[in-house]
Scaffold this motif. Structure first.
Motif, PDB file in Angstrom:
ATOM      1  N   LEU A  25     -30.981  11.883  13.267  1.00  0.00           N
ATOM      2  CA  LEU A  25     -31.160  12.641  12.024  1.00  0.00           C
ATOM      3  C   LEU A  25     -32.627  12.658  11.622  1.00  0.00           C
ATOM      4  O   LEU A  25     -33.143  13.670  11.138  1.00  0.00           O
ATOM      5  CB  LEU A  25     -30.286  12.042  10.909  1.00  0.00           C
ATOM      6  N   VAL A  27     -35.218  12.350  13.829  1.00  0.00           N
ATOM      7  CA  VAL A  27     -35.888  13.239  14.787  1.00  0.00           C
ATOM      8  C   VAL A  27     -35.696  14.688  14.368  1.00  0.00           C
ATOM      9  O   VAL A  27     -36.635  15.493  14.368  1.00  0.00           O
ATOM     10  CB  VAL A  27     -35.334  13.025  16.217  1.00  0.00           C
ATOM     11  N   MET A  28     -34.466  14.995  13.969  1.00  0.00           N
ATOM     12  CA  MET A  28     -34.156  16.366  13.568  1.00  0.00           C
ATOM     13  C   MET A  28     -35.028  16.810  12.396  1.00  0.00           C
ATOM     14  O   MET A  28     -35.677  17.847  12.448  1.00  0.00           O
ATOM     15  CB  MET A  28     -32.678  16.447  13.191  1.00  0.00           C
ATOM     16  N   LEU A 227     -25.988  28.665  16.583  1.00  0.00           N
ATOM     17  CA  LEU A 227     -26.654  27.487  17.148  1.00  0.00           C
ATOM     18  C   LEU A 227     -26.534  27.474  18.669  1.00  0.00           C
ATOM     19  O   LEU A 227     -27.508  27.231  19.393  1.00  0.00           O
ATOM     20  CB  LEU A 227     -26.025  26.202  16.597  1.00  0.00           C
ATOM     21  N   GLN A 231     -29.538  27.829  21.382  1.00  0.00           N
ATOM     22  CA  GLN A 231     -29.820  26.812  22.391  1.00  0.00           C
ATOM     23  C   GLN A 231     -29.873  27.397  23.794  1.00  0.00           C
ATOM     24  O   GLN A 231     -30.743  27.053  24.588  1.00  0.00           O
ATOM     25  CB  GLN A 231     -28.756  25.702  22.329  1.00  0.00           C
ATOM     26  N   THR A 238     -37.621  23.751  20.167  1.00  0.00           N
ATOM     27  CA  THR A 238     -36.849  22.676  19.541  1.00  0.00           C
ATOM     28  C   THR A 238     -36.962  22.661  18.015  1.00  0.00           C
ATOM     29  O   THR A 238     -35.931  22.546  17.339  1.00  0.00           O
ATOM     30  CB  THR A 238     -37.274  21.317  20.121  1.00  0.00           C
ATOM     31  N   LEU A 241     -34.818  25.406  16.622  1.00  0.00           N
ATOM     32  CA  LEU A 241     -33.412  25.113  16.870  1.00  0.00           C
ATOM     33  C   LEU A 241     -32.889  24.071  15.883  1.00  0.00           C
ATOM     34  O   LEU A 241     -31.825  24.224  15.288  1.00  0.00           O
ATOM     35  CB  LEU A 241     -33.248  24.610  18.309  1.00  0.00           C
ATOM     36  N   LEU A 242     -33.683  23.010  15.703  1.00  0.00           N
ATOM     37  CA  LEU A 242     -33.224  21.938  14.822  1.00  0.00           C
ATOM     38  C   LEU A 242     -33.228  22.370  13.354  1.00  0.00           C
ATOM     39  O   LEU A 242     -32.394  21.913  12.570  1.00  0.00           O
ATOM     40  CB  LEU A 242     -34.070  20.679  15.036  1.00  0.00           C
ATOM     41  N   VAL A 245     -30.018  23.877  12.917  1.00  0.00           N
ATOM     42  CA  VAL A 245     -28.986  22.846  12.786  1.00  0.00           C
ATOM     43  C   VAL A 245     -28.947  22.338  11.342  1.00  0.00           C
ATOM     44  O   VAL A 245     -27.872  22.192  10.747  1.00  0.00           O
ATOM     45  CB  VAL A 245     -29.237  21.686  13.775  1.00  0.00           C
ATOM     46  N   SER A 248     -27.275  24.727   9.084  1.00  0.00           N
ATOM     47  CA  SER A 248     -25.819  24.738   9.235  1.00  0.00           C
ATOM     48  C   SER A 248     -25.162  23.548   8.542  1.00  0.00           C
ATOM     49  O   SER A 248     -24.006  23.600   8.164  1.00  0.00           O
ATOM     50  CB  SER A 248     -25.445  24.748  10.725  1.00  0.00           C
ATOM     51  N   MET A 249     -25.901  22.450   8.399  1.00  0.00           N
ATOM     52  CA  MET A 249     -25.332  21.233   7.817  1.00  0.00           C
ATOM     53  C   MET A 249     -25.431  21.206   6.292  1.00  0.00           C
ATOM     54  O   MET A 249     -24.650  20.529   5.626  1.00  0.00           O
ATOM     55  CB  MET A 249     -26.100  20.005   8.313  1.00  0.00           C
TER      56      MET A 249
ATOM     57  N   LEU B 133     -20.263  16.852  10.388  1.00  0.00           N
ATOM     58  CA  LEU B 133     -20.986  17.936  11.029  1.00  0.00           C
ATOM     59  C   LEU B 133     -20.121  18.585  12.107  1.00  0.00           C
ATOM     60  O   LEU B 133     -19.213  17.961  12.649  1.00  0.00           O
ATOM     61  CB  LEU B 133     -22.274  17.387  11.638  1.00  0.00           C
ATOM     62  N   ALA B 137     -23.047  21.580  16.120  1.00  0.00           N
ATOM     63  CA  ALA B 137     -24.329  21.115  15.583  1.00  0.00           C
ATOM     64  C   ALA B 137     -24.709  19.772  16.186  1.00  0.00           C
ATOM     65  O   ALA B 137     -25.871  19.556  16.578  1.00  0.00           O
ATOM     66  CB  ALA B 137     -24.254  21.022  14.056  1.00  0.00           C
ATOM     67  N   VAL B 140     -25.763  20.261  19.872  1.00  0.00           N
ATOM     68  CA  VAL B 140     -27.078  20.895  19.961  1.00  0.00           C
ATOM     69  C   VAL B 140     -28.165  19.890  19.574  1.00  0.00           C
ATOM     70  O   VAL B 140     -29.204  19.780  20.234  1.00  0.00           O
ATOM     71  CB  VAL B 140     -27.138  22.139  19.041  1.00  0.00           C
ATOM     72  N   LEU B 141     -27.901  19.112  18.518  1.00  0.00           N
ATOM     73  CA  LEU B 141     -28.858  18.111  18.070  1.00  0.00           C
ATOM     74  C   LEU B 141     -29.145  17.091  19.174  1.00  0.00           C
ATOM     75  O   LEU B 141     -30.302  16.809  19.506  1.00  0.00           O
ATOM     76  CB  LEU B 141     -28.322  17.415  16.811  1.00  0.00           C
ATOM     77  N   ALA B 144     -31.116  18.343  22.111  1.00  0.00           N
ATOM     78  CA  ALA B 144     -32.546  18.429  21.828  1.00  0.00           C
ATOM     79  C   ALA B 144     -33.187  17.041  21.824  1.00  0.00           C
ATOM     80  O   ALA B 144     -34.270  16.840  22.371  1.00  0.00           O
ATOM     81  CB  ALA B 144     -32.778  19.127  20.486  1.00  0.00           C
ATOM     82  N   VAL B 145     -32.486  16.068  21.208  1.00  0.00           N
ATOM     83  CA  VAL B 145     -33.057  14.718  21.129  1.00  0.00           C
ATOM     84  C   VAL B 145     -33.184  14.105  22.523  1.00  0.00           C
ATOM     85  O   VAL B 145     -34.142  13.393  22.813  1.00  0.00           O
ATOM     86  CB  VAL B 145     -32.178  13.815  20.223  1.00  0.00           C
ATOM     87  N   LEU B 150     -38.885  17.374  26.336  1.00  0.00           N
ATOM     88  CA  LEU B 150     -39.429  17.325  24.978  1.00  0.00           C
ATOM     89  C   LEU B 150     -38.788  16.237  24.120  1.00  0.00           C
ATOM     90  O   LEU B 150     -39.252  15.961  23.020  1.00  0.00           O
ATOM     91  CB  LEU B 150     -39.219  18.675  24.286  1.00  0.00           C
ATOM     92  N   TRP B 182     -20.694   8.638  18.678  1.00  0.00           N
ATOM     93  CA  TRP B 182     -21.574   8.812  17.523  1.00  0.00           C
ATOM     94  C   TRP B 182     -20.883   9.638  16.446  1.00  0.00           C
ATOM     95  O   TRP B 182     -20.934   9.325  15.268  1.00  0.00           O
ATOM     96  CB  TRP B 182     -22.860   9.518  17.976  1.00  0.00           C
TER      97      TRP B 182
END
Lengths: 273, 314
Positions: A25, A27-28, A227, A231, A238, A241-242, A245, A248-249, B133, B137, B140-141, B144-145, B150, B182
């Motif tokens: 969360l 990082v996002m 989303l 992607q 990134t 994209l995030l 995200v 959307s949340m 969530l 989502a 996708v999260l 990316a992480v 990246l 998670w």
């Protein structure tokens, strides 16, 4: 003996889990506030140097405002259908003594076991035949249907807690089932109704498989599908994209802040009883 | 009477439904008509497609021409299909790993969260967030992480080696299990939290008088008292694990190769990539059968279908 000593091991474990939950969360969030070159150069863990909201603005301008609106429409309609149909159903299940009612209740219990993946092939053809392919209505109808079993279960649980004496008191006065429903059952099951509102809203907002298979154009895209497409098409961006995200949340987190109890109770109704 | 009109409850139906009951409380009960709109709606969009799946699983169909009845051909083909067999094993593997990881974790978290301390309440509220969530989502999260170029692995090569967690079967499965854990641990934590709070305090007081420590109390009181919740939670995990789809689609696309192509994802590929709707329906039916059997077990164990005997005898 009354007060036990603090449990340091559990305290440590709880902080480790906080890290596991919180890290992605974090990082996002930090990614969404920096530019793409900055993110690539500084890595996912660094705090943003040059704060920017461009990612959010770009997302909203490249379709996400539309997807957001579509998702709102789907959610409102799904909740509307569920709230209109499930309370009378639950009332019947709890109060009617007909054999048919028992059968219907068992059918809905069976429905708990039908994963939406399992019916997606015929659903595709049912919706296409009905002329609803690539139409938000075609997403709304199956989504509402698949939210109903859990909602029925939650609401029958709540309505069963209304004591028989109250029914007695009203029926002795000759009240019709309709009057009992509106003047006794609905007011006393308000908490259950708000639980199914939140639950079905969550299902609709987070739904993915039905929109994936039943829609294709930009005009009917919901946010989860947005989303996924983001992607697969522009996944290297990134931060953008995030940011999508996060968009959307956002509504869910806001609801969570204000209606946490209804939500948690709904989820308990699924597994805890 | 300010809301939308309910389904008309005609008095005849009320009377006949009511009179089969006993004595005074028979009047004023709703007739079956009240349940009709919901039943019809649900039947149309859930039960009818389910019946169609069953029929289509015995047919060959490309979606354009008419379906052709082919008996058990789909089933025979699937049983000879190495990818299908592999997908079944992968579904089982993912499910078992999910249960093995999530169960101990959510029991510990649930028992911990059952305490009424303020810090526990605050942390529990944060732990809960992943469950809110969408799977899309969350996937996708994490994609990316965990991105090889990246994401975090590229900056922590001491931990992740070459950083490409999606490159081998073992690590890709690890990612899928981890992401599901998670997201869904909060649900099971919640189940155990409720159950742990329901354990009679007198049991712990007795154990303390006997000098039992925290660990012994956990294994000899808490764990046995959680038995029913463990059953419920494990069954939910099994049903959820067997039908995992979104996570695979977004995180691994079934790869590398077909190394994470589990049955639900294979069904999607069969239907919407190779347009073999008959075979897809057979896989779907298999998934329904398994999860129905498991759900019937839940219903039996929780006694949910016997509601009448508890409240209505009064």
């Amino acid at each position: 003996m009354r007060k036990s000593r603090p449990n340091h091991l559990a305290g440590f474990g709880s902080l480790v889990w906080l890290l596991v939950v919180g890290l992605p969360l974090y990082v996002m969030l930090v990614a969404t506030f920096q530019s793409r070159p900055d993110y690539a150069a500084n890595g996912p863990l660094a705090f943003p140097e040059h704060f920017t909201l461009d990612n959010y603005v770009n997302d909203l301008n490249s379709g996400f405002a539309q997807y957001f609106l579509n998702t709102v429409i789907v959610t409102v309609c799904v909740v509307g259908i569920v709230v209109l149909l499930v309370p009378p159903l639950a009332y019947t299940i709890v109060r009617s003594r007909g054999r048919a009612t028992t059968t219907v209740f068992r059918l809905f219990l069976l429905g708990l076991a039908i994963p939406s993946q399992a019916v997606i092939v015929p659903m595709f053809f049912v919706i296409s035949e009905a002329g609803l392919y690539d139409n938000l209505i075609g997403v709304i109808l199956p989504t509402a249907a698949f939210a109903m079993p859990v909602c029925a279960l939650i609401l029958t649980g709540v309505m069963r807690d209304i004591t028989p004496d109250l029914y007695e008191a009203m029926t002795v006065d000759g009240a019709s089932p309709r009057r009992v429903f509106f003047q006794l059952v609905l007011p006393l099951s308000r908490s259950g109704v708000s639980t199914i509102v939140v639950f079905s809203a969550l299902q609709a907002w987070n739904g993915f498989l039905f929109p994936l298979v039943l829609t294709q154009s930009v005009e009917t895209k919901v946010i989860t599908l947005g989303l996924y497409d983001f992607q697969t098409e522009r996944g290297v961006d990134t931060p953008g994209l995030l940011a999508a995200v996060v968009l959307s949340m956002l509504p869910i987190l806001i609801v969570y802040l204000f209606a946490r109890r209804a939500l948690v109770q709904g989820l308990m109704g699924v597994g805890g009883k | 009477m300010t809301r939308n009109a309910p389904p008309p409850a005609d008095s005849g139906a009320v009377r006949s439904a009511g009179s089969s009951g006993s004595g005074s409380s028979g009047a004023g009960r709703p007739g079956f008509l009240w349940a009709v709109p919901a039943a019809v709606f649900f039947g149309l969009f859930a039960i009818v497609p389910l019946i169609m799946v069953a029929v289509l699983s015995f047919a060959s169909w490309d979606g354009l021409s008419d379906p052709e009845f082919t008996g058990l051909d789909n089933w025979r083909t699937l049983l000879d299909d190495p990818v299908m067999i592999k997908s079944l094993w992968l579904s089982v593997l993912l499910t078992v790993l999910g249960v093995a990881v999530q169960t101990p974790l959510s029991i510990l978290l649930g028992v911990w969260a059952a305490g009424h301390q303020r810090n526990r309440a605050v942390l529990s509220a944060i732990y809960f967030v992943p469950l809110l969530l969408s799977i899309a989502a969350v996937s996708v999260l994490w994609r990316a992480v965990l991105d090889p170029n990246l994401g975090v692995p590229a900056h922590a090569t001491w931990l992740f080696g070459d950083g490409n967690l999606f490159g081998t079967q073992a690590t890709a499965i690890g990612v899928l299990v981890f992401v599901s854990t998670w997201q869904f641990t909060p649900l099971h934590t919640l189940i155990y939290q409720g159950a742990a709070r329901a354990v009679p305090p007198v049991l712990y007081q007795a154990a303390q008088i006997d000098g039992a420590g925290r660990v012994r109390q956990f294994f000899h009181i808490t764990l046995p008292q959680l038995r029913n919740s463990i059953i419920t939670s494990v069954i939910l995990m099994v049903v959820g694990g067997l039908t995992t789809f979104d996570t695979v689609l977004i995180l691994t696309q079934g790869g590398p190769g077909s190394d994470t192509t589990i049955s639900a994802y294979y069904m999607y590929q069969k239907a919407f990539k190779s347009f073999d709707y008959g075979a897809a329906s057979a896989i779907a039916l298999l998934l329904v059968l398994v999860s129905t059997v498991i759900s019937l077990i839940v219903v039996r164990l929780s006694g949910y279908d016997k509601m009448r005997s508890t409240m209505e005898g009064l």
